[in-house]
Design a protein around this motif. Structure first.
Motif, PDB file in Angstrom:
ATOM      1  N   MET A  48     -26.688 -19.284   0.140  1.00  0.00           N
ATOM      2  CA  MET A  48     -27.438 -18.291   0.851  1.00  0.00           C
ATOM      3  C   MET A  48     -27.342 -16.976   0.086  1.00  0.00           C
ATOM      4  O   MET A  48     -26.258 -16.541  -0.288  1.00  0.00           O
ATOM      5  CB  MET A  48     -26.870 -18.110   2.266  1.00  0.00           C
ATOM      6  N   LEU A  49     -28.489 -16.341  -0.125  1.00  0.00           N
ATOM      7  CA  LEU A  49     -28.523 -15.054  -0.791  1.00  0.00           C
ATOM      8  C   LEU A  49     -28.200 -13.960   0.218  1.00  0.00           C
ATOM      9  O   LEU A  49     -28.660 -13.991   1.361  1.00  0.00           O
ATOM     10  CB  LEU A  49     -29.890 -14.808  -1.427  1.00  0.00           C
ATOM     11  N   LEU A  50     -27.405 -12.982  -0.236  1.00  0.00           N
ATOM     12  CA  LEU A  50     -27.015 -11.864   0.621  1.00  0.00           C
ATOM     13  C   LEU A  50     -27.546 -10.578   0.005  1.00  0.00           C
ATOM     14  O   LEU A  50     -27.256 -10.269  -1.150  1.00  0.00           O
ATOM     15  CB  LEU A  50     -25.498 -11.783   0.741  1.00  0.00           C
ATOM     16  N   ALA A  51     -28.310  -9.832   0.774  1.00  0.00           N
ATOM     17  CA  ALA A  51     -28.857  -8.566   0.286  1.00  0.00           C
ATOM     18  C   ALA A  51     -28.843  -7.547   1.412  1.00  0.00           C
ATOM     19  O   ALA A  51     -28.772  -7.898   2.598  1.00  0.00           O
ATOM     20  CB  ALA A  51     -30.294  -8.774  -0.214  1.00  0.00           C
ATOM     21  N   GLY A  52     -28.871  -6.286   1.027  1.00  0.00           N
ATOM     22  CA  GLY A  52     -29.000  -5.204   1.985  1.00  0.00           C
ATOM     23  C   GLY A  52     -27.975  -5.238   3.099  1.00  0.00           C
ATOM     24  O   GLY A  52     -26.771  -5.410   2.872  1.00  0.00           O
ATOM     25  N   ASP A  53     -28.464  -5.087   4.330  1.00  0.00           N
ATOM     26  CA  ASP A  53     -27.584  -5.052   5.498  1.00  0.00           C
ATOM     27  C   ASP A  53     -26.819  -6.358   5.689  1.00  0.00           C
ATOM     28  O   ASP A  53     -25.673  -6.339   6.152  1.00  0.00           O
ATOM     29  CB  ASP A  53     -28.383  -4.740   6.769  1.00  0.00           C
ATOM     30  N   ALA A  54     -27.425  -7.488   5.328  1.00  0.00           N
ATOM     31  CA  ALA A  54     -26.740  -8.774   5.477  1.00  0.00           C
ATOM     32  C   ALA A  54     -25.501  -8.820   4.576  1.00  0.00           C
ATOM     33  O   ALA A  54     -24.451  -9.329   4.984  1.00  0.00           O
ATOM     34  CB  ALA A  54     -27.677  -9.934   5.148  1.00  0.00           C
ATOM     35  N   TRP A  55     -25.613  -8.273   3.365  1.00  0.00           N
ATOM     36  CA  TRP A  55     -24.479  -8.230   2.447  1.00  0.00           C
ATOM     37  C   TRP A  55     -23.381  -7.335   3.008  1.00  0.00           C
ATOM     38  O   TRP A  55     -22.221  -7.709   3.054  1.00  0.00           O
ATOM     39  CB  TRP A  55     -24.920  -7.757   1.068  1.00  0.00           C
ATOM     40  N   ARG A  56     -23.753  -6.157   3.451  1.00  0.00           N
ATOM     41  CA  ARG A  56     -22.742  -5.228   3.964  1.00  0.00           C
ATOM     42  C   ARG A  56     -22.057  -5.795   5.211  1.00  0.00           C
ATOM     43  O   ARG A  56     -20.837  -5.723   5.350  1.00  0.00           O
ATOM     44  CB  ARG A  56     -23.348  -3.872   4.271  1.00  0.00           C
ATOM     45  N   THR A  57     -22.835  -6.386   6.115  1.00  0.00           N
ATOM     46  CA  THR A  57     -22.256  -6.972   7.328  1.00  0.00           C
ATOM     47  C   THR A  57     -21.300  -8.098   6.968  1.00  0.00           C
ATOM     48  O   THR A  57     -20.189  -8.179   7.500  1.00  0.00           O
ATOM     49  CB  THR A  57     -23.374  -7.473   8.269  1.00  0.00           C
ATOM     50  N   PHE A  58     -21.713  -8.976   6.056  1.00  0.00           N
ATOM     51  CA  PHE A  58     -20.853 -10.070   5.628  1.00  0.00           C
ATOM     52  C   PHE A  58     -19.586  -9.513   4.988  1.00  0.00           C
ATOM     53  O   PHE A  58     -18.472  -9.923   5.328  1.00  0.00           O
ATOM     54  CB  PHE A  58     -21.589 -10.989   4.643  1.00  0.00           C
ATOM     55  N   PHE A  59     -19.749  -8.597   4.065  1.00  0.00           N
ATOM     56  CA  PHE A  59     -18.605  -8.027   3.350  1.00  0.00           C
ATOM     57  C   PHE A  59     -17.613  -7.398   4.331  1.00  0.00           C
ATOM     58  O   PHE A  59     -16.421  -7.665   4.274  1.00  0.00           O
ATOM     59  CB  PHE A  59     -19.090  -6.972   2.353  1.00  0.00           C
ATOM     60  N   ASP A  60     -18.102  -6.576   5.218  1.00  0.00           N
ATOM     61  CA  ASP A  60     -17.223  -5.827   6.126  1.00  0.00           C
ATOM     62  C   ASP A  60     -16.544  -6.712   7.166  1.00  0.00           C
ATOM     63  O   ASP A  60     -15.617  -6.265   7.839  1.00  0.00           O
ATOM     64  CB  ASP A  60     -18.007  -4.716   6.826  1.00  0.00           C
ATOM     65  N   SER A  61     -16.961  -7.968   7.272  1.00  0.00           N
ATOM     66  CA  SER A  61     -16.397  -8.845   8.296  1.00  0.00           C
ATOM     67  C   SER A  61     -15.168  -9.631   7.825  1.00  0.00           C
ATOM     68  O   SER A  61     -14.598 -10.394   8.605  1.00  0.00           O
ATOM     69  CB  SER A  61     -17.458  -9.835   8.794  1.00  0.00           C
ATOM     70  N   PHE A  62     -14.720  -9.419   6.578  1.00  0.00           N
ATOM     71  CA  PHE A  62     -13.568 -10.200   6.132  1.00  0.00           C
ATOM     72  C   PHE A  62     -12.353  -9.856   6.988  1.00  0.00           C
ATOM     73  O   PHE A  62     -12.218  -8.755   7.508  1.00  0.00           O
ATOM     74  CB  PHE A  62     -13.308 -10.030   4.635  1.00  0.00           C
ATOM     75  N   GLY A  63     -11.465 -10.862   7.136  1.00  0.00           N
ATOM     76  CA  GLY A  63     -10.340 -10.712   8.045  1.00  0.00           C
ATOM     77  C   GLY A  63      -9.115 -10.068   7.446  1.00  0.00           C
ATOM     78  O   GLY A  63      -8.484  -9.206   8.056  1.00  0.00           O
ATOM     79  N   HIS A  64      -8.723 -10.489   6.224  1.00  0.00           N
ATOM     80  CA  HIS A  64      -7.484  -9.938   5.673  1.00  0.00           C
ATOM     81  C   HIS A  64      -7.532  -9.625   4.190  1.00  0.00           C
ATOM     82  O   HIS A  64      -6.828  -8.753   3.730  1.00  0.00           O
ATOM     83  CB  HIS A  64      -6.283 -10.849   5.977  1.00  0.00           C
ATOM     84  N   GLU A  65      -8.360 -10.334   3.404  1.00  0.00           N
ATOM     85  CA  GLU A  65      -8.350 -10.091   1.960  1.00  0.00           C
ATOM     86  C   GLU A  65      -9.731 -10.252   1.346  1.00  0.00           C
ATOM     87  O   GLU A  65     -10.408 -11.259   1.552  1.00  0.00           O
ATOM     88  CB  GLU A  65      -7.408 -11.080   1.263  1.00  0.00           C
ATOM     89  N   ALA A  66     -10.119  -9.240   0.557  1.00  0.00           N
ATOM     90  CA  ALA A  66     -11.313  -9.325  -0.282  1.00  0.00           C
ATOM     91  C   ALA A  66     -10.847  -9.148  -1.718  1.00  0.00           C
ATOM     92  O   ALA A  66     -10.116  -8.195  -2.034  1.00  0.00           O
ATOM     93  CB  ALA A  66     -12.318  -8.248   0.090  1.00  0.00           C
ATOM     94  N   PHE A  67     -11.229 -10.087  -2.584  1.00  0.00           N
ATOM     95  CA  PHE A  67     -10.810 -10.054  -3.988  1.00  0.00           C
ATOM     96  C   PHE A  67     -12.036 -10.131  -4.876  1.00  0.00           C
ATOM     97  O   PHE A  67     -12.923 -10.954  -4.656  1.00  0.00           O
ATOM     98  CB  PHE A  67      -9.888 -11.236  -4.313  1.00  0.00           C
ATOM     99  N   ARG A  68     -12.054  -9.302  -5.912  1.00  0.00           N
ATOM    100  CA  ARG A  68     -13.169  -9.291  -6.867  1.00  0.00           C
ATOM    101  C   ARG A  68     -12.650  -9.566  -8.260  1.00  0.00           C
ATOM    102  O   ARG A  68     -11.644  -8.988  -8.691  1.00  0.00           O
ATOM    103  CB  ARG A  68     -13.844  -7.912  -6.851  1.00  0.00           C
ATOM    104  N   LEU A  69     -13.335 -10.446  -8.991  1.00  0.00           N
ATOM    105  CA  LEU A  69     -13.103 -10.620 -10.418  1.00  0.00           C
ATOM    106  C   LEU A  69     -14.285  -9.972 -11.123  1.00  0.00           C
ATOM    107  O   LEU A  69     -15.441 -10.334 -10.857  1.00  0.00           O
ATOM    108  CB  LEU A  69     -12.995 -12.097 -10.804  1.00  0.00           C
ATOM    109  N   GLU A  70     -13.996  -9.007 -11.991  1.00  0.00           N
ATOM    110  CA  GLU A  70     -15.035  -8.301 -12.756  1.00  0.00           C
ATOM    111  C   GLU A  70     -14.886  -8.658 -14.226  1.00  0.00           C
ATOM    112  O   GLU A  70     -13.804  -8.468 -14.793  1.00  0.00           O
ATOM    113  CB  GLU A  70     -14.879  -6.782 -12.622  1.00  0.00           C
TER     114      GLU A  70
END
Length: 170
Positions: free
Chosen positions: A1-23
């Motif tokens: 599923m593609l995430l863009a705009g508000d859907a991306w922000r809502t999904f991102f902000d809903s994490f429970g304990h850990e968000a990890f990024r590999l750049e």
């Protein structure tokens, strides 16, 4: 599923304990950073206000007991964009983001992918998609990622990296 705009922000902000990024990229072409980036290239300075939306979100994540972290994979010399990104990282770290640097200049890649991703709570993976010129073209929530592999990549990147404030690019 593609995430863009508000859907991306809502999904991102809903994490429970850990968000990890590999750049992994040496350059990102982000239109909302263009003016700030040009100013940094001209002055060598970066000023991000305390009420910056990202910094506000990072502080909120930390205040609600959530961890947000990233590992930046790089090789020297640093690109102009990475120097700019490092200037921004100082603000991110002050806001509570855990940023680590994995410098592969004098060593082989230990088996990390050449792709950027976010992993949330160790169970959801979003593939960050970019064109060769650094422009983001999408964010895809992977339906059936190999979670063991993504966790291994996360753990490997963390174990081989150093905290941003301890890294010296000299």
């Amino acid at each position: 599923m593609l995430l863009a705009g508000d859907a991306w922000r809502t999904f991102f902000d809903s994490f429970g304990h850990e968000a990890f990024r590999l750049e992994t990229r040496s350059f990102y072409a982000m239109p909302d950073e263009d003016e700030e980036y040009r100013e940094f290239l001209t002055t060598g300075e970066l000023h991000i206000p305390d009420d910056d939306p990202w910094l506000t979100r990072v502080r909120h994540f930390r205040e609600t007991g959530r961890t947000i972290s990233r590992v930046r994979v790089l090789t020297r010399p640093l690109s102009d964009y990475l120097r700019y990104e490092f200037a921004a990282y100082a603000f991110n770290v002050a806001a509570g983001e855990e940023i680590r640097i994995l410098d592969l200049t004098d060593r082989q890649n230990p088996g990390l992918p050449d792709q950027d991703f976010w992993m949330f709570d160790g169970v959801s993976v979003v593939d960050m998609q970019y064109r060769p010129d650094g422009a983001q073209v999408g964010r895809e929530l992977l339906a059936n990622p190999d979670l063991k592999q993504y966790r291994r990549w996360r753990d490997l990147a963390i174990s081989m990296s150093v905290p941003f404030l301890e890294y010296s690019s000299d």
